[in-house]
Write a protein that holds these residues in place. Structure first.
Motif, PDB file in Angstrom:
ATOM      1  N   MET A   1      23.221  16.027  98.816  1.00 32.13           N
ATOM      2  CA  MET A   1      23.665  15.045  97.650  1.00 32.13           C
ATOM      3  C   MET A   1      25.031  14.890  97.272  1.00 32.13           C
ATOM      4  N   ALA A   2      25.377  16.029  97.094  1.00 30.44           N
ATOM      5  CA  ALA A   2      26.861  16.211  96.635  1.00 30.44           C
ATOM      6  C   ALA A   2      27.726  15.492  97.814  1.00 30.44           C
TER       7      ALA A   2
ATOM      8  N   ILE B   1      25.621   5.443  89.221  1.00 33.01           N
ATOM      9  CA  ILE B   1      24.377   5.948  89.709  1.00 33.01           C
ATOM     10  C   ILE B   1      24.526   7.361  90.102  1.00 33.01           C
ATOM     11  N   ALA B   2      25.478   7.945  90.752  1.00 38.29           N
ATOM     12  CA  ALA B   2      25.838   9.216  91.365  1.00 38.29           C
ATOM     13  C   ALA B   2      26.265  10.059  89.819  1.00 38.29           C
ATOM     14  N   ALA B   3      26.735   9.588  88.910  1.00 34.91           N
ATOM     15  CA  ALA B   3      26.852  10.035  87.640  1.00 34.91           C
ATOM     16  C   ALA B   3      25.652  10.402  86.971  1.00 34.91           C
ATOM     17  N   VAL B   4      24.707   9.620  87.167  1.00 36.33           N
ATOM     18  CA  VAL B   4      23.304  10.084  86.450  1.00 36.33           C
ATOM     19  C   VAL B   4      22.670  11.145  87.349  1.00 36.33           C
ATOM     20  N   TYR B   5      22.646  11.178  88.546  1.00 33.85           N
ATOM     21  CA  TYR B   5      22.160  12.352  89.327  1.00 33.85           C
ATOM     22  C   TYR B   5      22.719  13.735  88.926  1.00 33.85           C
ATOM     23  N   THR B   6      24.307  13.392  88.890  1.00 32.75           N
ATOM     24  CA  THR B   6      25.284  14.684  88.506  1.00 32.75           C
ATOM     25  C   THR B   6      24.809  15.543  87.414  1.00 32.75           C
ATOM     26  N   PHE B   7      24.388  14.648  86.353  1.00 30.41           N
ATOM     27  CA  PHE B   7      24.184  15.077  85.140  1.00 30.41           C
ATOM     28  C   PHE B   7      22.906  16.116  84.971  1.00 30.41           C
ATOM     29  N   TYR B   8      21.960  15.314  85.737  1.00 26.05           N
ATOM     30  CA  TYR B   8      20.496  16.074  86.080  1.00 26.05           C
ATOM     31  C   TYR B   8      20.357  17.184  86.884  1.00 26.05           C
ATOM     32  N   ARG B   9      20.925  17.179  87.986  1.00 27.44           N
ATOM     33  CA  ARG B   9      20.867  18.064  89.211  1.00 27.44           C
ATOM     34  C   ARG B   9      21.919  18.999  89.696  1.00 27.44           C
ATOM     35  N   ILE B  10      23.202  18.646  89.451  1.00 26.56           N
ATOM     36  CA  ILE B  10      24.040  19.590  90.122  1.00 26.56           C
ATOM     37  C   ILE B  10      24.576  20.503  88.880  1.00 26.56           C
ATOM     38  N   PRO B  11      24.571  21.717  89.278  1.00 24.70           N
ATOM     39  CA  PRO B  11      24.972  22.884  88.280  1.00 24.70           C
ATOM     40  C   PRO B  11      26.325  23.281  88.492  1.00 24.70           C
ATOM     41  N   ASP B  12      26.641  23.885  87.315  1.00 26.67           N
ATOM     42  CA  ASP B  12      28.143  24.467  87.511  1.00 26.67           C
ATOM     43  C   ASP B  12      28.120  25.836  88.114  1.00 26.67           C
ATOM     44  N   THR B  13      28.752  26.001  89.069  1.00 19.31           N
ATOM     45  CA  THR B  13      28.886  27.270  89.962  1.00 19.31           C
ATOM     46  C   THR B  13      30.212  27.893  89.579  1.00 19.31           C
ATOM     47  N   SER B  14      30.859  27.464  88.902  1.00 20.63           N
ATOM     48  CA  SER B  14      32.313  28.106  88.649  1.00 20.63           C
ATOM     49  C   SER B  14      32.095  29.565  87.824  1.00 20.63           C
ATOM     50  N   GLU B  15      32.768  30.494  88.273  1.00 17.73           N
ATOM     51  CA  GLU B  15      32.791  32.010  87.986  1.00 17.73           C
ATOM     52  C   GLU B  15      31.205  32.467  87.974  1.00 17.73           C
TER      53      GLU B  15
ATOM     54  N   LYS C   1      14.443  29.448  89.263  1.00 19.58           N
ATOM     55  CA  LYS C   1      14.392  28.007  88.999  1.00 19.58           C
ATOM     56  C   LYS C   1      15.058  27.811  87.662  1.00 19.58           C
ATOM     57  N   VAL C   2      16.147  28.059  87.307  1.00 16.62           N
ATOM     58  CA  VAL C   2      17.025  27.767  86.063  1.00 16.62           C
ATOM     59  C   VAL C   2      17.371  26.406  86.047  1.00 16.62           C
ATOM     60  N   LYS C   3      17.317  25.426  85.027  1.00 17.29           N
ATOM     61  CA  LYS C   3      17.754  24.290  84.971  1.00 17.29           C
ATOM     62  C   LYS C   3      19.385  24.254  85.280  1.00 17.29           C
ATOM     63  N   SER C   4      19.804  23.061  85.990  1.00 20.12           N
ATOM     64  CA  SER C   4      21.238  22.735  86.362  1.00 20.12           C
ATOM     65  C   SER C   4      21.933  22.997  85.200  1.00 20.12           C
ATOM     66  N   ARG C   5      21.647  22.462  83.774  1.00 19.59           N
ATOM     67  CA  ARG C   5      22.397  22.535  83.037  1.00 19.59           C
ATOM     68  C   ARG C   5      22.597  23.733  82.227  1.00 19.59           C
ATOM     69  N   GLU C   6      21.798  24.738  82.502  1.00 23.01           N
ATOM     70  CA  GLU C   6      21.747  26.270  82.182  1.00 23.01           C
ATOM     71  C   GLU C   6      22.207  27.158  82.826  1.00 23.01           C
ATOM     72  N   PHE C   7      23.147  26.776  84.003  1.00 21.59           N
ATOM     73  CA  PHE C   7      23.340  27.864  84.839  1.00 21.59           C
ATOM     74  C   PHE C   7      24.983  28.256  84.465  1.00 21.59           C
ATOM     75  N   CYS C   8      24.978  29.941  84.236  1.00 24.70           N
ATOM     76  CA  CYS C   8      25.960  30.528  83.778  1.00 24.70           C
ATOM     77  C   CYS C   8      25.719  32.041  84.369  1.00 24.70           C
ATOM     78  N   SER C   9      26.956  32.888  84.086  1.00 23.53           N
ATOM     79  CA  SER C   9      26.904  34.233  84.557  1.00 23.53           C
ATOM     80  C   SER C   9      25.957  34.951  83.622  1.00 23.53           C
ATOM     81  N   GLN C  10      26.032  34.798  82.341  1.00 20.32           N
ATOM     82  CA  GLN C  10      25.257  35.257  81.502  1.00 20.32           C
ATOM     83  C   GLN C  10      23.762  35.074  81.637  1.00 20.32           C
TER      84      GLN C  10
END
Length: 585
Positions: free
Chosen positions: A354-355, A525-539, A552-561
C-alpha cells in the motif's frame, strides 16, 4: 515461593533456533558458589553456531545512542557501498524520464512520429506514447519478480552486476533503433534490469545500514531517481537543437559511461551479511558474513565486527521464533513467496504494497509528463522544457530536506501530512485551468514545482524507508518484489490515463491542469489509510519491529519502548529463574 526451587535452565540463542541445556541446582552447588561460572562449565558443547545475546543487545543499544555524526564517521565504508547500489536507480530514473521527455523533442517526433493535422506538426501517435512507457514498465515488472530469485540465489551483489551488464547490452537496441517498434523492444529489455534495481537497491541498503543511517540510505534511492530525472531533463534540453539523429541518440549513449562506474563500485562492495546468514547449509556462512561485515565496519575493528554479527544473528533469531511457516502445498521459493501473505508477514506485506501504491497514485505520474501538461496549459515546447528543469531540481532539494525532517518527525507523520499538503496543491493545479491562457501554463508550472518539492520532501523518499523496513528478514526480497510489483501495476494504469489527460493532440482528452483534481482526491483517501494502517518505524531496530508485529501492536502505538515492554526474552532474563547467555568460546 516454593519449598523446592525448580531447576534452572541455560538458554543459548543459535542461528537456527533455541537450544536449552538443563542444569540442576545440585550441579550448580558442586561447581561452586558462582552460578554464572557453573553454567559456563556445565554447558554442553555443540556444533551449532551460537552468538552472545548480551553482546547483540549491547550493540543494539549502542546503535540507538550513537549520534548521527558519529554514525557517519563509523560507517563511511557502508555509506559508499550503499550509494553504489542505489546509484543503479539513477539509471532507472534517467531511462524512464528519457522516454517521456523525448516526446517534447521535435527531431525525435519527426523521426518516429507522424504529421498531426490538428497541431500542424510531427507528433508521436498516442498509441506509442502509451506503449513505449508501458513496455518499459512491463519489463520492470518481469525484473521485479526475477529479483526475488536472483538475489536469493546469487545475492544482491552479483545480481546487480549481472543486470548492469544486461542494461549496457540492451541500450544498443535503442541507440541504433530506426523505427518506433525497435524502440519499444529496446525499452522492454531495459525495463528488466530496471526492475531488479528497484528491489535490490532498497533491500541492500536496509540490510547493511545502521539504525541512524537507515532512513538516509533508504531514502537516498529516491534522490537517485530524481538525479536521473534531472540528468535526463538537462541533457534533452542541451541536445534539443543538436543537428540530426545524434541529438536524441547521444542521450541514450551517455548511460554506458555511468554503467561502467557503477560496475566498479558494486564489484568492490561486500555482499549483504544477512544473505550469508540466511543460507541453510554450512557454518562457513557465518564466517562469510563476518568477512562481509569486516568490509563494512570502519577499519574492520574485530570487536565491532563481532558485535554487529551478533546483532544480525539476534534479529534473525527473534524473527524465526514466531514466524509463520511456508504455505502448505508449496515448496521452496514459491512456498516462501506465498507465505508472505500468511500470519505475521501478511500485515507487513500489505503495508509495504500500500505504501508503494500510494506513492504511484498520489499524482507523481504527472511529473514525467509535465512538459505535455505545460503545453496543454498554453506554453510552447521550448518553454515547457525550460520550466520542466525546475521539477527535478525541486525534487533534489526536497529529498535533501527530508533527511532533516525525518530526524524530527516520524515516518508516519511525514507521510500523512505530506499527502494532505499535496492534495491542496493538486487542487490548486486544477484551479489554474480557470486562469487566462497567457498565464495558466506558468501558474500550473509553479504549482507543480511546489508539488514536486513537497512530494520529494515527504512521500517520495519516505516511502522507500517505510517499504524497506516493513518486510521480515527472511522474506525481504519476496515482500519487496510484491510491493514494487503493486507499484508497477498502478504505474501501468497511470501510463494509460496520464497521456490521455495531459495531452493536447487529437487522440487525448485535453484535461491539462484539470488532471490535478483527480489526484487530489486520491491523496485524501491515501491520507486516511496512512492514519490507520502505516506505523512509524523510525528509531526502531529490526528485532524490535519483529516484536511489535508479532504482538499485533496497533500502527499508532509503534515505538521502541513498547517493543521493550513486549520483549519476552528480556522479561524472562530478569525473572526469578534468571537466564544467562553462554559466552562465545
Amino acid at each position: 515461593m516454593a519449598e523446592n526451587p525448580p531447576n534452572t535452565s541455560e538458554k543459548k540463542a543459535v542461528g537456527l533456533g533455541i537450544e536449552t541445556v538443563e542444569v540442576s541446582n545440585s550441579d550448580l552447588s558442586r561447581e561452586g558458589s558462582d552460578p554464572e561460572l557453573a553454567r559456563a562449565r556445565l554447558t554442553r558443547t555443540t556444533t551449532v553456531v551460537d552468538y552472545d545475546v548480551d553482546l547483540a543487545e549491547a550493540a543494539e543499544e549502542a546503535e540507538k545512542e550513537m549520534s548521527f555524526k558519529n554514525a557517519i564517521i563509523a560507517d563511511k565504508r557502508l555509506i559508499w557501498y550503499s550509494l553504489g547500489f542505489s546509484g543503479t536507480i539513477i539509471m532507472e530514473g534517467y531511462g524512464f524520464a528519457l522516454i517521456t521527455y523525448l516526446f517534447s523533442f521535435p527531431v525525435f517526433n519527426k523521426k518516429y512520429g507522424e504529421f498531426d493535422v490538428v497541431k500542424q506538426d510531427y507528433e508521436i501517435r498516442y498509441i506509442w506514447k502509451v506503449l513505449l512507457p508501458l513496455v518499459a514498465q512491463f519489463g520492470s515488472l518481469i525484473g521485479v519478480f526475477l529479483c526475488s530469485f536472483l538475489t536469493s540465489k546469487f545475492g544482491y551483489k552479483y545480481a546487480t552486476m549481472g543486470m548492469l551488464v544486461l542494461l549496457a547490452a540492451t541500450i544498443c537496441v535503442t541507440f541504433f533503433a530506426e523505427s518506433v517498434q525497435m524502440l519499444s523492444i529496446g525499452f522492454l529489455l531495459q525495463g528488466i534490469p530496471w526492475g531488479v534495481f528497484q528491489v535490490a537497491s532498497p533491500g541492500y541498503a536496509s540490510e547493511i545500514a545502521s539504525l541512524q543511517l537507515r532512513p538516509i540510505l533508504t531514502t537516498w534511492t529516491n534522490l537517485c531517481w530524481v538525479i536521473g530525472q534531472l540528468m535526463a531533463s538537462a541533457i534533452v534540453k542541451g541536445f534539443q537543437k543538436y543537428p540530426g539523429d545524434l541529438s536524441f541518440r547521444i542521450p541514450f549513449a551517455l548511460q554506458w559511461a555511468f554503467i561502467a562506474l557503477l560496475l566498479i563500485i558494486v564489484f568492490f562492495a561486500p555482499e549483504s551479511p544477512y544473505w550469508h546468514l540466511q543460507k541453510k547449509k554450512g557454518t562457513n556462512q557465518v564466517q562469510n558474513a563476518r568477512l562481509a561485515i569486516k568490509k563494512i565496519v570502519r577499519t574492520g575493528d574485530p570487536e565491532k565486527v563481532e558485535a554487529k554479527l551478533a546483532l544480525m544473528q539476534h534479529a534473525i533469531h527473534q524473527e524465526r521464533k514466531k514466524q509463520a511457516p511456508d504455505a502448505p502445498g508449496f515448496k521452496g521459493k514459491l512456498g516462501r513467496f506465498v507465505g508472505m501473505f500468511r500470519g505475521v508477514d501478511a500485515r507487513r506485506t500489505e503495508i509495504a504494497c500500500m505504501a508503494w501504491l500510494i506513492q504511484s497514485m498520489c499524482g507523481s505520474s504527472i511529473i514525467p509528463w509535465a512538459p505535455k501538461l505545460f503545453e496543454g496549459a498554453g506554453l510552447d515546447p521550448s518553454q515547457a522544457l525550460s520550466i520542466n528543469i525546475a521539477l527535478p531540481a525541486a525534487g533534489i532539494l526536497g529529498t535533501l530536506g527530508s533527511w532533516g525532517l525525518m530526524r524530527k518527525w516520524g515516518h508516519r507523520a511525514i507521510y500523512f501530512w505530506g499527502l494532505l499538503v499535496m492534495a491542496l496543491l493538486l487542487t490548486g493545479c486544477g484551479l489554474a485551468s480557470l486562469a487566462p491562457d497567457s498565464i495558466a501554463g506558468w501558474i500550473a508550472g509553479g504549482i507543480l514545482a511546489a508539488f514536486t518539492l513537497i512530494y520529494d520532501l515527504t512521500i517520495g523518499p519516505v516511502c522507500y524507508s517505510i517499504v524497506s523496513e516493513m518486510p521480515s528478514i527472511r522474506r525481504r526480497a519476496q515482500t519487496l518484489s510484491a510491493a514494487r510489483g503493486t507499484y508497477l501495476l498502478a504505474g501501468l494504469i497511470n501510463h494509460f490515463l496520464t497521456p490521455k489527460m495531459v495531452g493536447s493532440d487529437s487522440d487525448s482528452w485535453n484535461w491539462g491542469s484539470k488532471t490535478g483534481f483527480l489526484y487530489a482526491g486520491i491523496c485524501a483517501i491515501a491520507a486516511v489509510y496512512t492514519f490507520y494502517r502505516i506505523p512509524d518505524t523510525s528509531e526502531i531496530s529490526t528485532r524490535e519491529l519483529d516484536i511489535l508485529f508479532q504482538h499485533k501492536v496497533k500502527s499508532r502505538e509503534f515505538c521502541s519502548q513498547r517493543a521493550k515492554d513486549l520483549d519476552e526474552d528480556l522479561q524472562n532474563r530478569w525473572s526469578e529463574n534468571r537466564i544467562f547467555p553462554v559466552a562465545q568460546p
